[in-house]
Design a protein around this motif. Structure first.
Motif, PDB file in Angstrom:
ATOM      1  N   SER A 240       0.864  -1.181   0.000  1.00 14.97           N
ATOM      2  CA  SER A 240       0.000   0.000   0.000  1.00 14.97           C
ATOM      3  C   SER A 240       0.896   1.225   0.000  1.00 14.97           C
ATOM      4  CB  SER A 240      -0.909   0.014   1.237  1.00 14.97           C
ATOM      5  OG  SER A 240      -1.466   1.293   1.427  1.00 14.97           O
ATOM      6  N   ARG A 241       0.776   2.036  -1.038  1.00 13.71           N
ATOM      7  CA  ARG A 241       1.618   3.233  -1.146  1.00 13.71           C
ATOM      8  C   ARG A 241       1.409   4.140   0.075  1.00 13.71           C
ATOM      9  NH1 ARG A 241       1.107   8.180  -4.563  1.00 13.71           N
ATOM     10  NH2 ARG A 241       3.224   8.981  -4.857  1.00 13.71           N
ATOM     11  N   GLU A 242       0.170   4.254   0.501  1.00 15.58           N
ATOM     12  CA  GLU A 242      -0.142   5.102   1.647  1.00 15.58           C
ATOM     13  C   GLU A 242       0.524   4.571   2.908  1.00 15.58           C
ATOM     14  OE1 GLU A 242      -4.079   6.619   4.142  1.00 15.58           O
ATOM     15  OE2 GLU A 242      -4.285   5.854   2.089  1.00 15.58           O
ATOM     16  N   ASP A 243       0.472   3.240   3.104  1.00 20.89           N
ATOM     17  CA  ASP A 243       1.100   2.650   4.293  1.00 20.89           C
ATOM     18  C   ASP A 243       2.611   2.857   4.265  1.00 20.89           C
ATOM     19  OD1 ASP A 243      -1.341   1.842   5.208  1.00 20.89           O
ATOM     20  OD2 ASP A 243      -1.137  -0.252   4.558  1.00 20.89           O
ATOM     21  N   VAL A 244       3.207   2.698   3.084  1.00 25.07           N
ATOM     22  CA  VAL A 244       4.658   2.867   2.976  1.00 25.07           C
ATOM     23  C   VAL A 244       5.049   4.305   3.309  1.00 25.07           C
ATOM     24  CG1 VAL A 244       6.609   2.882   1.385  1.00 25.07           C
ATOM     25  CG2 VAL A 244       5.001   0.990   1.335  1.00 25.07           C
ATOM     26  N   LEU A 245       4.317   5.294   2.780  1.00 26.73           N
ATOM     27  CA  LEU A 245       4.622   6.694   3.060  1.00 26.73           C
ATOM     28  C   LEU A 245       4.481   6.989   4.554  1.00 26.73           C
ATOM     29  CD1 LEU A 245       2.930   8.504   0.032  1.00 26.73           C
ATOM     30  CD2 LEU A 245       5.346   7.976   0.355  1.00 26.73           C
ATOM     31  N   ARG A 246       3.428   6.447   5.177  1.00 25.91           N
ATOM     32  CA  ARG A 246       3.239   6.676   6.614  1.00 25.91           C
ATOM     33  C   ARG A 246       4.387   6.069   7.413  1.00 25.91           C
ATOM     34  NH1 ARG A 246      -1.571   8.909   7.602  1.00 25.91           N
ATOM     35  NH2 ARG A 246      -3.276   8.550   6.107  1.00 25.91           N
ATOM     36  N   ASN A 247       4.847   4.890   6.993  1.00 28.52           N
ATOM     37  CA  ASN A 247       5.951   4.248   7.714  1.00 28.52           C
ATOM     38  C   ASN A 247       7.244   5.050   7.570  1.00 28.52           C
ATOM     39  OD1 ASN A 247       4.410   2.121   8.677  1.00 28.52           O
ATOM     40  ND2 ASN A 247       4.831   0.825   6.898  1.00 28.52           N
ATOM     41  N   ILE A 248       7.485   5.595   6.378  1.00 29.49           N
ATOM     42  CA  ILE A 248       8.689   6.414   6.188  1.00 29.49           C
ATOM     43  C   ILE A 248       8.616   7.665   7.061  1.00 29.49           C
ATOM     44  CG2 ILE A 248      10.003   7.794   4.530  1.00 29.49           C
ATOM     45  CD1 ILE A 248       9.218   5.834   2.357  1.00 29.49           C
ATOM     46  N   ILE A 249       7.445   8.331   7.022  1.00 30.48           N
ATOM     47  CA  ILE A 249       7.275   9.545   7.833  1.00 30.48           C
ATOM     48  C   ILE A 249       7.437   9.228   9.315  1.00 30.48           C
ATOM     49  CG2 ILE A 249       5.539  11.231   8.592  1.00 30.48           C
ATOM     50  CD1 ILE A 249       4.541  11.320   5.701  1.00 30.48           C
ATOM     51  N   LYS A 250       6.899   8.094   9.755  1.00 32.76           N
ATOM     52  CA  LYS A 250       6.999   7.697  11.164  1.00 32.76           C
ATOM     53  C   LYS A 250       8.461   7.571  11.588  1.00 32.76           C
ATOM     54  CE  LYS A 250       4.042   4.664  12.449  1.00 32.76           C
ATOM     55  NZ  LYS A 250       3.337   3.353  12.667  1.00 32.76           N
ATOM     56  N   GLU A 251       9.316   7.035  10.696  1.00 35.28           N
ATOM     57  CA  GLU A 251      10.735   6.891  11.029  1.00 35.28           C
ATOM     58  C   GLU A 251      11.469   8.222  10.929  1.00 35.28           C
ATOM     59  OE1 GLU A 251      13.153   3.759  10.338  1.00 35.28           O
ATOM     60  OE2 GLU A 251      11.635   2.219  10.138  1.00 35.28           O
ATOM     61  N   LEU A 252      11.118   9.021   9.918  1.00 33.09           N
ATOM     62  CA  LEU A 252      11.797  10.306   9.757  1.00 33.09           C
ATOM     63  C   LEU A 252      11.487  11.247  10.922  1.00 33.09           C
ATOM     64  CD1 LEU A 252      11.237  10.975   5.931  1.00 33.09           C
ATOM     65  CD2 LEU A 252      13.358  10.250   7.034  1.00 33.09           C
ATOM     66  N   PHE A 253      10.228  11.197  11.408  1.00 35.47           N
ATOM     67  CA  PHE A 253       9.791  12.078  12.492  1.00 35.47           C
ATOM     68  C   PHE A 253       9.687  11.334  13.825  1.00 35.47           C
ATOM     69  CE2 PHE A 253       8.193  14.065   8.626  1.00 35.47           C
ATOM     70  CZ  PHE A 253       8.460  15.419   8.822  1.00 35.47           C
ATOM     71  N   ARG A 254      10.574  10.373  14.022  1.00 36.88           N
ATOM     72  CA  ARG A 254      10.453   9.531  15.217  1.00 36.88           C
ATOM     73  C   ARG A 254      10.518  10.333  16.519  1.00 36.88           C
ATOM     74  NH1 ARG A 254      15.076   7.994  12.752  1.00 36.88           N
ATOM     75  NH2 ARG A 254      14.195   5.961  12.165  1.00 36.88           N
ATOM     76  N   ASP A 255      11.157  11.500  16.487  1.00 34.18           N
ATOM     77  CA  ASP A 255      11.278  12.317  17.699  1.00 34.18           C
ATOM     78  C   ASP A 255      10.225  13.423  17.771  1.00 34.18           C
ATOM     79  OD1 ASP A 255      13.514  10.857  18.464  1.00 34.18           O
ATOM     80  OD2 ASP A 255      14.868  12.130  17.309  1.00 34.18           O
ATOM     81  N   VAL A 257       6.441  13.540  17.920  1.00 39.40           N
ATOM     82  CA  VAL A 257       5.178  12.825  18.052  1.00 39.40           C
ATOM     83  C   VAL A 257       4.020  13.637  17.497  1.00 39.40           C
ATOM     84  CG1 VAL A 257       3.592  11.736  19.670  1.00 39.40           C
ATOM     85  CG2 VAL A 257       6.066  11.646  20.089  1.00 39.40           C
ATOM     86  N   ASN A 258       4.058  14.964  17.661  1.00 35.99           N
ATOM     87  CA  ASN A 258       2.963  15.794  17.195  1.00 35.99           C
ATOM     88  C   ASN A 258       2.826  15.768  15.673  1.00 35.99           C
ATOM     89  OD1 ASN A 258       5.457  17.171  17.071  1.00 35.99           O
ATOM     90  ND2 ASN A 258       4.417  19.152  16.870  1.00 35.99           N
ATOM     91  N   VAL A 259       3.958  15.722  14.975  1.00 40.03           N
ATOM     92  CA  VAL A 259       3.909  15.657  13.509  1.00 40.03           C
ATOM     93  C   VAL A 259       3.293  14.338  13.070  1.00 40.03           C
ATOM     94  CG1 VAL A 259       5.261  15.665  11.375  1.00 40.03           C
ATOM     95  CG2 VAL A 259       5.902  17.170  13.278  1.00 40.03           C
ATOM     96  N   ILE A 260       3.705  13.258  13.715  1.00 38.69           N
ATOM     97  CA  ILE A 260       3.177  11.937  13.364  1.00 38.69           C
ATOM     98  C   ILE A 260       1.669  11.891  13.574  1.00 38.69           C
ATOM     99  CG2 ILE A 260       3.234   9.474  13.923  1.00 38.69           C
ATOM    100  CD1 ILE A 260       6.178   9.827  14.682  1.00 38.69           C
ATOM    101  N   SER A 261       1.206  12.458  14.686  1.00 36.28           N
ATOM    102  CA  SER A 261      -0.229  12.438  14.957  1.00 36.28           C
ATOM    103  C   SER A 261      -0.988  13.288  13.946  1.00 36.28           C
ATOM    104  CB  SER A 261      -0.495  12.931  16.375  1.00 36.28           C
ATOM    105  OG  SER A 261      -0.026  14.268  16.523  1.00 36.28           O
ATOM    106  N   ASN A 262      -0.385  14.367  13.477  1.00 37.31           N
ATOM    107  CA  ASN A 262      -1.044  15.227  12.490  1.00 37.31           C
ATOM    108  C   ASN A 262      -1.214  14.546  11.141  1.00 37.31           C
ATOM    109  OD1 ASN A 262      -1.278  17.306  14.327  1.00 37.31           O
ATOM    110  ND2 ASN A 262       0.635  18.305  13.680  1.00 37.31           N
ATOM    111  N   THR A 263      -0.377  13.552  10.851  1.00 34.76           N
ATOM    112  CA  THR A 263      -0.454  12.868   9.554  1.00 34.76           C
ATOM    113  C   THR A 263      -1.533  11.794   9.528  1.00 34.76           C
ATOM    114  OG1 THR A 263       1.191  11.209  10.204  1.00 34.76           O
ATOM    115  CG2 THR A 263       2.012  13.236   9.146  1.00 34.76           C
ATOM    116  N   ALA A 264      -2.132  11.489  10.668  1.00 33.11           N
ATOM    117  CA  ALA A 264      -3.094  10.387  10.741  1.00 33.11           C
ATOM    118  C   ALA A 264      -4.263  10.589   9.790  1.00 33.11           C
ATOM    119  CB  ALA A 264      -3.588  10.218  12.177  1.00 33.11           C
ATOM    120  N   ALA A 265      -4.685  11.840   9.612  1.00 34.84           N
ATOM    121  CA  ALA A 265      -5.863  12.109   8.788  1.00 34.84           C
ATOM    122  C   ALA A 265      -5.492  12.543   7.369  1.00 34.84           C
ATOM    123  CB  ALA A 265      -6.715  13.190   9.447  1.00 34.84           C
TER     124      ALA A 265
END
Length: 916
Positions: A240-255, A257-265
């Motif tokens: 899933s392209r969307e899942d892959v992008l979310r996983n990359i962002i999750k690792e890039l922004f691992r520190d 948390v607020n950015v990761i939560s903003n990407t949920a929607a």
């Protein structure tokens, strides 16, 4: 895999329905025409049902490998598909839709039912029953076979999860498990640390189990902190392209948390924008692990910014076309471990630290055998070593494991990840490639395949589908390239044209494929040592190392479609008459090298036969009823004892490859070293012929030669000078011809051939007119720029031919045998830049061989045979430096001194072979 059987059956039904057999029925038999139409309707409905089943099966995956209900249902589907295939073959023969004798034959006979064949009425009844069986199987599947359609266990999600699990195993390997990777690791670290500020893509390429992910993970752990940000994500076959992008962002922004939560929607577009903005000013390192298609790479790389911050993107892949997307010069191809390193890795896993990983002396021979069976695949070595680490360290236990290692790989739960890693490569293959791949596994371990031979077998089996204007052979070569690019087949050698010549299967992949073949009754390999009975429901039988005749009258013999022998170990083959009588659906009979002296007349009943190989056999006569084999595509009687073929051979309008050359002098020393066959009349009927080796030239055959416009390879013997005009005219019509061999009728007959377009290989055996090489259009750039191999024999040239030939800049091989009567040959600077093989043989008048610096810069093999013992040799040895092989006989001692000097420089890279 049942989908393979189903697809082949669908193809065959399509051929039957496209034939329009019902339209050929005479009004005199209108009632049969109606029955034919009804039957074709039933066949069409069966084909549509099978197509749906095939498409559903292609969506299934390894989840159902051990699902007994599902496997039982598949077994029933396969049986029905096989029965349908039998019925289609009966139908094709009965109505003549694919049989050249056609419906008229049956009209004259009053539609008399052929012996041993079902009547049209019974075929129609049987097909109706098959319709009912398929409908019942569909209902059974709905009731009892779980299809797992809920979102959490969908096919795509399951494969993603399985791929990630396997990747995690590879990523978690200890450093001690990484043996023999130092050079690759160093190269990878150099690319990551390069001063080049431009973003680059690095590819790690290799078959499953070679350690691509492990190497990437090892380097990633050490180097990631040198980058401003980093991420690792596993892709998989269905992602899933969307899942892959979310996983990359999750690792890039691992520190953050607020950015990761903003990407949920966020939707995909917003995710891309977010990632690009973040990466724009960052030096990043991103790993895309296990990329399967170029489309997947393009899909994901669009979301990455290509800045000038020395960012790096690493992809691991099994696919050559994916690796080709890497930056120039940044492909790292992983190879199997050499024997010594494989042994080191095995000892580290099989024997504990407290013994310094030493192998007990009494277990060493068996351990060596076990390691050899792992074929240098790190995943297998580590897994098998770990398995043995907990086993009792006794000779009996080690011998048991060694003897049943193949069984362990297929059945032992502790080795399941090996099966899954390799099986992922298989299930991702398109169905048409699966059948080609499984077919290769029927041949023995380490079997060296020849491209042309295997392609002819694939075509005969019906594996190859038509694509546009390409020939079946061209499509099949594309299949082969794809299997090599996917690392399912290992390339061994290319020919001088750069095309695939020889290849083989990796033994571990073969073991898994053999299991699938037997499980789905695709085919079996039979050997004396295996002890298996032939009483089995299989379609294809390959005989290997069978040292005694097979007398069994297998109850399943009527199911055989293919029988192949891969060596000449069998002393006799008395089963051939029985095969011709009982295996009426036979498609491939490849019996080359067997001491068969007589072909039974009953072979005419094998109406479906497409390939008949009797090369190097003792056969003296071919049945006069050869014209009954109307579906024959390949007839190989080369080097048998046959002197002539029946006149009916010209009625085989589908024939594509005809090999009928007889060797007279196997050493090729005599002028008349081989002969072809006479085809007095009707040669022009063979309009589909692509290979003709060899034809005895005479008025009747030469007159119609130009009608064979599909020829790719042509060999002519006994050519008289007066035929050359007609031959020239015929060659103009053969725009696809790439391989031509012409031999004169005697030493004094002059060959005049000057228009030879598109040739890649040319053999001229006979006298050439003086100056012919200067005047011939062949040796002008417009006509000869495609020529790669040239052989001139008995040419009796007095002038140095090399100035004329030097214009052929693409030549890779030159063979001269009694071709030149002069005293001096000169290879000047810059001539023949691509030449790899040079053979000079039987040139008794040659007194000086001049090879200037810079001539033949790519030369690898040099053969100097039966030359003048007083011949002057070139000064210096520079021209010899690239050589890998040398053959010589009767040359000056000074030259031998130079060879010894060169050997001292080259060391063991040289392979000297005394010829003659």
């Amino acid at each position: 895999m049942a989908e393979i059987v189903i697809l082949l059956t669908i193809k065959k039904i399509g051929s039957a329905l496209a034939s329009g057999a019902a339209d050929q029925a005479s009004a005199q038999f209108a009632k049969y025409g109606t029955r034919l139409i009804e039957l074709q309707g039933s066949m069409g409905r069966v084909a549509r049902e099978l197509r749906v089943i095939h498409d559903v099966l292609c969506q299934m995956d390894i989840r159902n490998q051990n699902n007994q209900v599902y496997e039982g249902w598949l077994e029933e589907v396969r049986k029905v598909a096989h029965v349908m295939e039998d019925m289609v073959d009966e139908y094709l023969y009965l109505v003549g839709g694919k049989h050249d004798i056609g419906c008229c034959f049956y009209m004259k006979k009053g539609f008399r039912k052929p012996r041993s064949l079902l009547s049209l009425k019974r075929i129609a009844f049987k097909v109706k029953e098959i319709e009912k069986d398929l409908a019942h199987l569909s209902e059974t599947k709905k009731r009892w076979v779980p299809m797992i359609n809920n979102p959490d266990t969908s096919s795509s999600r399951y494969i993603v999860k399985r791929s990630q699990d396997l990747a995690n195993i590879s990523r978690s390997l200890d450093d001690e498990d990484l043996v023999g990777v130092d050079k690759n690791r160093e190269k990878l670290e150099q690319w990551l640390a390069s001063d080049d500020l431009e973003s680059s893509v690095i590819a790690l390429l290799g078959m499953g189990g070679l350690g691509k992910t492990s190497l990437a993970a090892n380097v990633y752990r050490k180097e990631r902190d040198k980058f401003q940000c980093h991420a690792w994500v596993s892709i998989s076959q269905t992602y899933s392209r969307e899942d892959v992008l979310r996983n990359i962002i999750k690792e890039l922004f691992r520190d953050k948390v607020n950015v990761i939560s903003n990407t949920a929607a966020m939707d995909i577009a917003c995710l891309e924008v977010t990632m690009k903005r973040f990466l724009e000013q960052q030096r990043y390192l991103i790993i895309l692990d296990d990329v399967w298609t170029p489309e997947a790479f393009d899909d994901l790389s669009r979301a990455l910014i290509h800045n000038d911050k020395a960012s790096r993107l690493i992809i691991t892949t099994r696919e050559g076309d994916v690796a080709a997307l890497a930056s120039r010069g940044h492909i790292l191809t992983l190879e199997a471990l050499p024997e010594e390193l494989a042994w080191d890795l095995f000892c580290k896993k099989a024997y504990p630290r407290d013994t310094n990983h030493e192998c007990p002396a009494e277990l060493k021979p068996l351990s060596k055998e076990i390691v050899n069976k792992c074929k240098g695949l790190p995943l297998v070595i580590v897994s098998v070593g770990s398995l043995l680490r907990v086993r009792e360290k006794t000779i009996d236990e080690w011998r048991r494991i060694n003897d049943q290692l193949s069984w362990e790989l297929i059945n032992n739960s502790r080795l399941g990840h090996i099966r899954n890693v390799l099986h992922l490569s298989f299930i991702y293959l398109p169905t048409h490639l699966k059948s080609c791949f499984l077919y290769c596994s029927l041949f023995p371990e380490d079997y060296l395949f020849k491209r042309k031979r295997l392609i002819r077998l694939w075509i005969a089996e019906g594996f190859i589908e038509e694509r546009g204007e390409s020939t079946l052979e061209e499509v099949a070569e594309g299949y082969l390239k794809e299997l090599i690019d996917r690392n399912m087949i290992q390339l061994v050698e290319r020919n001088s044209f750069g095309r695939i010549k020889e290849f083989k299967m990796h033994d571990i992949l073969r073991e898994l494929a053999v299991h699938l073949c037997q499980k789905d009754c695709f085919g079996v390999t039979y050997e004396d040592k295996c002890g298996k009975s032939l009483e089995m429901d299989v379609r294809r039988l390959v005989l290997h190392n069978v040292t005694k005749d097979i007398y069994q009258t297998s109850s399943g013999m009527h199911r055989f479609r293919t029988v192949i022998t891969v060596d000449n170990s069998m002393p006799t083959f008395t089963i051939l008459p029985l095969l011709c009588k009982k295996s009426r659906y036979m498609t491939v009979l490849e019996l080359s090298g067997l001491p068969i002296e007589k072909i039974p007349d009953a072979i005419e009943d094998l109406f479906n036969l497409r390939h008949l190989g009797l090369r190097n056999s003792k056969v003296k006569m071919f049945p006069m009823s050869v014209d009954k084999l109307s579906n024959l595509l390949t007839l190989d009687l080369a080097r048998s004892d046959i002197h002539e073929v029946p006149s009916g051979i010209v009625k085989l309008k589908k024939l594509r490859h005809l090999f009928v050359e007889k060797k007279i002098d196997p050493n090729w020393r005599a002028f008349k070293c081989s002969s072809g066959v006479h085809i007095a009349s009707g040669l022009g009927n063979l309009t589909n012929l692509q290979t003709l080796r060899a034809l005895e030239a005479h008025d009747g055959s030469i007159r119609h030669l130009g009608e064979l416009r599909q020829l790719r390879s042509l060999r002519l013997w006994n050519v008289k000078g007066l035929y050359c005009g007609r031959i020239r005219d015929s060659l103009v019509q053969m725009r696809y011809l790439s391989n031509l061999s012409v031999s004169a009728s005697d030493e004094n007959e002059v060959l005049l051939l000057n228009v030879l377009p598109n040739l890649r290989k040319l053999v001229l055996r006979g006298r050439l007119a003086e100056g012919a090489l200067n005047d011939s259009l062949l040796f002008q750039p417009v006509g000869g720029h495609n020529l790669y191999r040239l052989s001139l024999s008995w040419s009796q040239l007095r002038g140095d031919p090399l100035p004329s030939l030097s214009r052929l800049s693409n030549l890779t091989q030159i063979h001269f045998t009694r071709a030149y009567n002069g005293e001096h040959l000169a290879f000047l600077t810059g001539w023949f830049p691509k030449l790899k093989t040079l053979q000079l043989r039987d040139l008794p008048n040659l007194k000086q061989l001049e090879i200037q610096q810079g001539a033949m810069a790519s030369l690898e093999r040099l053969f100097l045979i039966n030359l003048n013992s007083m011949m002057e040799v070139p000064p210096g040895i520079e021209f010899l430096m690239p050589l890998q092989r040398l053959g010589f006989h009767e040359i000056t001692s000074d030259f031998l001194l130079l060879l010894r000097q060169c050997y001292a420089i080259q060391g063991t890279q040289w392979q000297h072979s005394l010829r003659e």
